[in-house]
Scaffold this motif. Sequence first.
Motif, PDB file in Angstrom:
ATOM      1  N   THR A  42       0.853  -1.200   0.000  1.00  0.00           N
ATOM      2  CA  THR A  42       0.000   0.000   0.000  1.00  0.00           C
ATOM      3  C   THR A  42       0.884   1.243   0.000  1.00  0.00           C
ATOM      4  OG1 THR A  42      -0.167  -0.210   2.399  1.00  0.00           O
ATOM      5  CG2 THR A  42      -2.019  -1.002   1.114  1.00  0.00           C
TER       6      THR A  42
ATOM      7  N   ARG B  93       1.017   5.380  -1.886  1.00  0.00           N
ATOM      8  CA  ARG B  93       0.361   6.378  -2.726  1.00  0.00           C
ATOM      9  C   ARG B  93       1.060   6.440  -4.090  1.00  0.00           C
ATOM     10  NH1 ARG B  93      -0.268   7.871   2.523  1.00  0.00           N
ATOM     11  NH2 ARG B  93      -2.171   8.996   3.101  1.00  0.00           N
TER      12      ARG B  93
ATOM     13  N   LEU C 226      -5.978   8.793   8.484  1.00  0.00           N
ATOM     14  CA  LEU C 226      -4.684   8.674   7.809  1.00  0.00           C
ATOM     15  C   LEU C 226      -4.855   8.381   6.324  1.00  0.00           C
ATOM     16  CD1 LEU C 226      -2.712   6.634  10.483  1.00  0.00           C
ATOM     17  CD2 LEU C 226      -2.996   9.094  10.281  1.00  0.00           C
ATOM     18  N   ASP C 227      -6.118   8.241   5.864  1.00  0.00           N
ATOM     19  CA  ASP C 227      -6.363   8.008   4.441  1.00  0.00           C
ATOM     20  C   ASP C 227      -6.380   9.317   3.658  1.00  0.00           C
ATOM     21  OD1 ASP C 227      -9.997   7.476   4.765  1.00  0.00           O
ATOM     22  OD2 ASP C 227      -8.607   8.808   5.815  1.00  0.00           O
ATOM     23  N   VAL C 228      -6.241  10.436   4.346  1.00  0.00           N
ATOM     24  CA  VAL C 228      -6.202  11.739   3.664  1.00  0.00           C
ATOM     25  C   VAL C 228      -4.880  11.887   2.912  1.00  0.00           C
ATOM     26  CG1 VAL C 228      -5.954  14.213   4.124  1.00  0.00           C
ATOM     27  CG2 VAL C 228      -7.761  12.920   5.252  1.00  0.00           C
TER      28      VAL C 228
ATOM     29  N   SER D  46       2.201  10.893   7.670  1.00  0.00           N
ATOM     30  CA  SER D  46       0.995  10.085   7.793  1.00  0.00           C
ATOM     31  C   SER D  46       1.297   8.623   7.448  1.00  0.00           C
ATOM     32  CB  SER D  46      -0.071  10.662   6.848  1.00  0.00           C
ATOM     33  OG  SER D  46      -1.307  10.069   7.063  1.00  0.00           O
TER      34      SER D  46
ATOM     35  N   TYR E 108      -4.922   4.516   4.934  1.00  0.00           N
ATOM     36  CA  TYR E 108      -4.850   4.666   3.477  1.00  0.00           C
ATOM     37  C   TYR E 108      -4.827   3.287   2.846  1.00  0.00           C
ATOM     38  CZ  TYR E 108      -3.197   5.690  -1.189  1.00  0.00           C
ATOM     39  OH  TYR E 108      -3.079   5.756  -2.558  1.00  0.00           O
TER      40      TYR E 108
END
Lengths: 117, 211
Positions: free
Chosen positions: A56, A58, B115-117, B138, B199
Amino acid sequence: MSKRILIVDDSAIMRKMITKILLEQGHEIVGEAKNGEEALVFYKQLKPDIVTMDITMRVMDGFTAAREIVNYDDQAKIIFLSNLEKATYAENAERVGAIGYVSKSDSREILALIDKF
Amino acid sequence: MMKILPDVLPALSRMMASWVLIFFVVAMASSIGAVVNIKNVQSRINPQFHGESGYFPDNDQAGIRSALTRMHLFAGVSLASTLLMAGFGFAVFRRTVAPLNEIVAGLESIQEGNLDVTLQGAGGGETERIAVLINDISANFQEILLLIWNHSESSAVACRRLTELLRKLPDGNRELRETDAIQARIREIQTIIADFHFYDVSLDENKVLTG
């Protein structure tokens, strides 16, 4: 035998933890990437022996990055190192061409896996 | 000009801020020009001479008209520059403040456990760098919490096995109380962690899964 390793993880603390474990065994850390996109770029530049890959992240997740790396180099050796449930995702890892899956809570298992290759 | 402006402003805002400074200089120069011409006009007025057109000496009317025209021109340029300066200045302000508002809103959400921001840091410059660093912090926080979760889950499983063994012992009551206390503490930690929003990760029946 010492390996050249690229560490891919979005957490700087995790990268430090993995680096510490690998350096203790005499391996060389050739680079650190914080997402799958960077991992692909660094892989092409650095040509590491092994890639440790978080899942996981970004920008680009680990499974996508692994697929891209294996498409670029079918000899790439990728070991997933993740907090995700191993029983659920180890099969996915194999399907994208990884050589192993290690849970971060048992991260030292990666050393035995690296020694096999 | 752009090199003297701080890096905190993204490139486009620095360019706009450059124009604000240019218009400010033009406005000041025009204002000085207008004032000089007012003095020029004043110096041509001699109240002792009363010609046919009033107070102005007949032989200097052309010079006075010319000076007044220049004065109006400078005043007009000064006003236009001031208005343009105000317009560009407002645009720079908005481009700087809006990304900061996004960062503040994101931080407020993160401090509540979301924390998914993911902050985008629109606008570039230092605000984009701040957004990236906040996302990194984060991510660190998430990894540590999930590691604690996994370790505590392994500990809970081991504790349950130990409890079963202790129940079989004739005099294991004290140890049983201790393992019960350990399990309670593990559950407490897991309750706190389960309150976070991660996240791309969810906690489902004590398993860490994507989504």
